[in-house]
Structures are given as structure tokens and as C-alpha cells.
Write a protein that holds these residues in place. Structure first.
Motif, PDB file in Angstrom:
ATOM      1  N   GLU A   1       2.856  -1.677 -13.743  1.00  0.00           N
ATOM      2  CA  GLU A   1       2.544  -1.617 -15.174  1.00  0.00           C
ATOM      3  C   GLU A   1       1.038  -1.557 -15.416  1.00  0.00           C
ATOM      4  N   GLU A   2       0.286  -2.350 -14.680  1.00  0.00           N
ATOM      5  CA  GLU A   2      -1.172  -2.371 -14.824  1.00  0.00           C
ATOM      6  C   GLU A   2      -1.762  -1.027 -14.431  1.00  0.00           C
ATOM      7  N   TRP A   3      -1.288  -0.455 -13.337  1.00  0.00           N
ATOM      8  CA  TRP A   3      -1.793   0.831 -12.880  1.00  0.00           C
ATOM      9  C   TRP A   3      -1.419   1.929 -13.869  1.00  0.00           C
ATOM     10  N   ALA A   4      -0.183   1.906 -14.375  1.00  0.00           N
ATOM     11  CA  ALA A   4       0.268   2.918 -15.321  1.00  0.00           C
ATOM     12  C   ALA A   4      -0.589   2.898 -16.575  1.00  0.00           C
TER      13      ALA A   4
ATOM     14  N   CYS B   1       0.839  -1.206   0.000  1.00  0.00           N
ATOM     15  CA  CYS B   1       0.000   0.000   0.000  1.00  0.00           C
ATOM     16  C   CYS B   1       0.868   1.248   0.000  1.00  0.00           C
ATOM     17  N   ARG B   2       1.915   1.235   0.803  1.00  0.00           N
ATOM     18  CA  ARG B   2       2.820   2.387   0.844  1.00  0.00           C
ATOM     19  C   ARG B   2       3.505   2.592  -0.509  1.00  0.00           C
ATOM     20  N   LYS B   3       3.888   1.514  -1.171  1.00  0.00           N
ATOM     21  CA  LYS B   3       4.490   1.615  -2.506  1.00  0.00           C
ATOM     22  C   LYS B   3       3.496   2.218  -3.491  1.00  0.00           C
ATOM     23  N   ALA B   4       2.243   1.765  -3.416  1.00  0.00           N
ATOM     24  CA  ALA B   4       1.210   2.288  -4.319  1.00  0.00           C
ATOM     25  C   ALA B   4       0.992   3.777  -4.084  1.00  0.00           C
ATOM     26  N   MET B   5       0.925   4.195  -2.823  1.00  0.00           N
ATOM     27  CA  MET B   5       0.736   5.613  -2.521  1.00  0.00           C
ATOM     28  C   MET B   5       1.926   6.438  -3.017  1.00  0.00           C
ATOM     29  N   ALA B   6       3.124   5.932  -2.819  1.00  0.00           N
ATOM     30  CA  ALA B   6       4.316   6.647  -3.286  1.00  0.00           C
ATOM     31  C   ALA B   6       4.295   6.764  -4.806  1.00  0.00           C
ATOM     32  N   TRP B   7       3.873   5.704  -5.489  1.00  0.00           N
ATOM     33  CA  TRP B   7       3.806   5.722  -6.946  1.00  0.00           C
ATOM     34  C   TRP B   7       2.760   6.740  -7.420  1.00  0.00           C
ATOM     35  N   LEU B   8       1.591   6.730  -6.799  1.00  0.00           N
ATOM     36  CA  LEU B   8       0.550   7.692  -7.159  1.00  0.00           C
ATOM     37  C   LEU B   8       1.044   9.120  -6.939  1.00  0.00           C
ATOM     38  N   ASN B   9       1.660   9.353  -5.797  1.00  0.00           N
ATOM     39  CA  ASN B   9       2.170  10.692  -5.497  1.00  0.00           C
ATOM     40  C   ASN B   9       3.259  11.111  -6.474  1.00  0.00           C
ATOM     41  N   SER B  10       4.168  10.194  -6.811  1.00  0.00           N
ATOM     42  CA  SER B  10       5.258  10.546  -7.728  1.00  0.00           C
ATOM     43  C   SER B  10       4.741  10.817  -9.138  1.00  0.00           C
ATOM     44  N   ASN B  11       3.586  10.276  -9.457  1.00  0.00           N
ATOM     45  CA  ASN B  11       2.974  10.526 -10.760  1.00  0.00           C
ATOM     46  C   ASN B  11       1.905  11.610 -10.682  1.00  0.00           C
TER      47      ASN B  11
END
Length: 123
Positions: free
Chosen positions: A114-117, A17-27
Motif C-alpha cells: 500500500e505504501e509503495w502503491a 525483495c522478490r515480492k517487491a520485484m514481482a510487484w514492480l514488474n507487475s505494475n
């Protein structure tokens, strides 16, 4: 997926979850964080995701979690109806695969960059 209405069902102690949040924030993708333990997705949302989008119900089950083992879900799901499984998921946030990103209709369960992107149009 409507990027203006994103909700992220997550658990603060979950590294994925933390990785997903960091990815969303970085994008620079805005989202509303929802505590999946105290406020899991409703049965109605699970029905929409499973029956309207045709996603397999097992996609939403956290089969590696402590709650799954504690409730002996490996054996129980073999005899449970879909309605019973959905009711369990809606009442036990730790049974739900996380994180879940949704705009209320379209949904992504589990973080796969990749799926989220692709779903969010991030190149």
C-alpha cells in the motif's frame, strides 16, 4: 518519487525483495536492481534519507537478520552515535532493512504494498 530513476537495493535470497520485484514488474515500473550485500547504500545516501527527509534511522536497520544478532547490534545501537550506525549500515548490507526503493532522494524501506502503491501512484 521520480519513477524514471528508480533503484532497488535488494538481496536475491530475500523473499520480501522478490515480492517487491514481482510487484514492480507487475505494475510495469522499471528499476535498476542493486545488490545490497555487495553494494549497500552509501553513508551519504543514509544521511540524505535520515536528515533531509527526516526518516528515523531505525527504519533502515534490519533488526531481524542474522548479521544484527551476530554483531550484537541490539545492545550496541544503544551506545552508538548516528554516525557510527550509518557507517555500519553502509559497510554491512545485511544490516540494512530491505528492500530499499529510491530515486536517489525519496526512499521507501521495506516492502509494504500500500505504501509503495501510494508513493508510486499505482491505483
Amino acid at each position: 518519487m521520480d519513477r524514471t530513476k528508480l533503484s532497488l537495493y535488494c538481496y536475491s535470497k530475500c523473499s520480501t525483495c522478490r515480492k517487491a520485484m514481482a510487484w514492480l514488474n507487475s505494475n510495469q515500473i522499471e528499476f535498476q536492481e542493486k545488490d545490497i550485500i555487495n553494494f549497500p547504500p552509501t553513508s551519504q545516501l543514509f544521511y540524505e534519507w535520515v536528515f533531509e527527509q527526516g526518516l528515523p534511522l531505525k527504519k533502515f536497520i534490519n533488526s531481524t537478520g542474522d548479521k544484527y544478532r551476530e554483531l550484537n547490534m541490539k545492545e550496541r545501537v544503544k551506545t552508538m552515535t548516528e554516525d557510527e550506525i550509518i557507517a555500519m549500515l553502509a559497510s554491512h548490507g545485511k544490516l540494512v532493512k530491505r528492500p530499499i526503493l529510491t530515486d536517489g532522494h525519496f526512499v521507501l524501506a521495506g516492502f509494504k504494498e500500500e505504501e509503495w502503491a501510494q508513493a508510486l501512484g499505482v491505483l
